[in-house]
Design a protein around this motif. Structure first.
Motif, mmCIF file in Angstrom:
data_model
loop_
_atom_site.group_PDB
_atom_site.id
_atom_site.type_symbol
_atom_site.label_atom_id
_atom_site.label_comp_id
_atom_site.label_asym_id
_atom_site.label_seq_id
_atom_site.Cartn_x
_atom_site.Cartn_y
_atom_site.Cartn_z
ATOM 1 N N ASN A 48 0.782 -1.243 0.000
ATOM 2 C CA ASN A 48 0.000 0.000 0.000
ATOM 3 C C ASN A 48 0.814 1.294 0.000
ATOM 4 O O ASN A 48 0.279 2.341 -0.364
ATOM 5 C CB ASN A 48 -0.932 0.014 1.214
ATOM 6 C CG ASN A 48 -1.970 -1.072 1.132
ATOM 7 O OD1 ASN A 48 -2.960 -0.936 0.428
ATOM 8 N ND2 ASN A 48 -1.746 -2.177 1.830
ATOM 9 N N TYR A 49 2.057 1.251 0.441
ATOM 10 C CA TYR A 49 2.858 2.471 0.534
ATOM 11 C C TYR A 49 4.214 2.238 -0.142
ATOM 12 O O TYR A 49 5.231 2.033 0.521
ATOM 13 C CB TYR A 49 3.058 2.865 2.008
ATOM 14 C CG TYR A 49 1.770 2.949 2.809
ATOM 15 C CD1 TYR A 49 0.784 3.884 2.503
ATOM 16 C CD2 TYR A 49 1.535 2.063 3.862
ATOM 17 C CE1 TYR A 49 -0.399 3.942 3.239
ATOM 18 C CE2 TYR A 49 0.368 2.115 4.606
ATOM 19 C CZ TYR A 49 -0.599 3.061 4.287
ATOM 20 O OH TYR A 49 -1.770 3.119 5.009
ATOM 21 N N PRO A 50 4.238 2.261 -1.473
ATOM 22 C CA PRO A 50 5.462 1.941 -2.203
ATOM 23 C C PRO A 50 6.612 2.910 -1.974
ATOM 24 O O PRO A 50 7.767 2.577 -2.248
ATOM 25 C CB PRO A 50 5.017 1.960 -3.673
ATOM 26 C CG PRO A 50 3.781 2.807 -3.693
ATOM 27 C CD PRO A 50 3.120 2.588 -2.373
ATOM 28 N N ASN A 51 6.328 4.087 -1.463
ATOM 29 C CA ASN A 51 7.386 5.070 -1.220
ATOM 30 C C ASN A 51 7.978 4.974 0.184
ATOM 31 O O ASN A 51 8.782 5.809 0.575
ATOM 32 C CB ASN A 51 6.870 6.491 -1.479
ATOM 33 C CG ASN A 51 6.495 6.681 -2.935
ATOM 34 O OD1 ASN A 51 7.162 6.159 -3.824
ATOM 35 N ND2 ASN A 51 5.416 7.405 -3.183
ATOM 36 N N MET A 52 7.559 3.937 0.917
ATOM 37 C CA MET A 52 8.152 3.664 2.224
ATOM 38 C C MET A 52 9.055 2.436 2.097
ATOM 39 O O MET A 52 8.834 1.592 1.237
ATOM 40 C CB MET A 52 7.063 3.417 3.277
ATOM 41 C CG MET A 52 6.281 4.668 3.648
ATOM 42 S SD MET A 52 4.890 4.321 4.766
ATOM 43 C CE MET A 52 5.730 3.742 6.237
#
Length: 198
Positions: A48-52
């Protein structure tokens, strides 16, 4: 365990603006539930949070505030661009927040996860620990009593998917095998501090 780990991650992602590096802190590498929460949180983040990005092996706090504090200081020095600490024991968020605050990184690095209002009180009230996650053990005990009465009065066969045990978060229970699951997780902040006196 997976839902709770996802809940911690949702709170961490919100604090981090859904981007940046983070680490997971557990009591020990052999603490089953805490590592299951971390596994679920990381899996949820990856989906859900590819930039983390989760970096480093898991930090062990040994369920000790001072150890969490020392480990957080070490990780903040090692990774000056880190933004988050995913915490699984009730003593990790205050320990991590103490280090973040002491190093002048409040508002840039965020710790969240399992804690009680009482344990995190100092940092919750001053706003440096912006959110924690937990469930109300008193409410859980009431629900367990309601379940016991239901079984005593109507037999085990009365335990069904979707059953209502009378309290918010336990009104549409999920039955998986022999286990009933509710959804009564709480995000604790200074705004609802007085609602949870434990």
């Amino acid at each position: 365990p997976s839902h709770y780990g996802e809940f911690i991650m949702q709170n961490l992602a919100e604090l981090m603006g859904e981007e940046g590096k983070y680490v997971c802190m557990v009591g020990t590498l052999t603490t089953t539930a805490q590592n299951a929460w971390a596994d679920a949180g990381i899996a949820y983040q990856e989906k859900n949070y590819p930039n983390m990005e989760c970096i480093e092996e898991r930090l062990e706090s040994h369920q000790n505030v001072e150890t969490a504090y020392e480990r957080t200081k070490e990780i903040l020095k090692k990774y000056p661009d880190i933004k988050g600490i995913f915490c699984t024991t009730s003593l990790d968020p205050p320990g991590a927040t103490k280090a973040i605050k002491e190093m002048g990184l409040q508002g840039k690095v965020f710790a969240t996860g399992t804690c009680t209002m009482h344990t995190g009180e100092e940092y919750i009230k001053d706003g440096s620990l912006e959110s924690i996650t937990f469930w109300d053990p008193g409410l859980t005990a009431k629900v367990m009593c309601n379940l016991a009465v239901e079984i005593l009065e109507n037999g085990k066969e009365s335990v069904k998917d979707g059953m209502d045990l009378g309290y918010e978060g336990y009104k549409s229970m999920k039955l998986e095998g022999d286990v009933l699951y509710g959804d009564a997780l709480v995000k604790g902040t200074k705004d609802n501090f007085d609602q949870y006196p434990f």
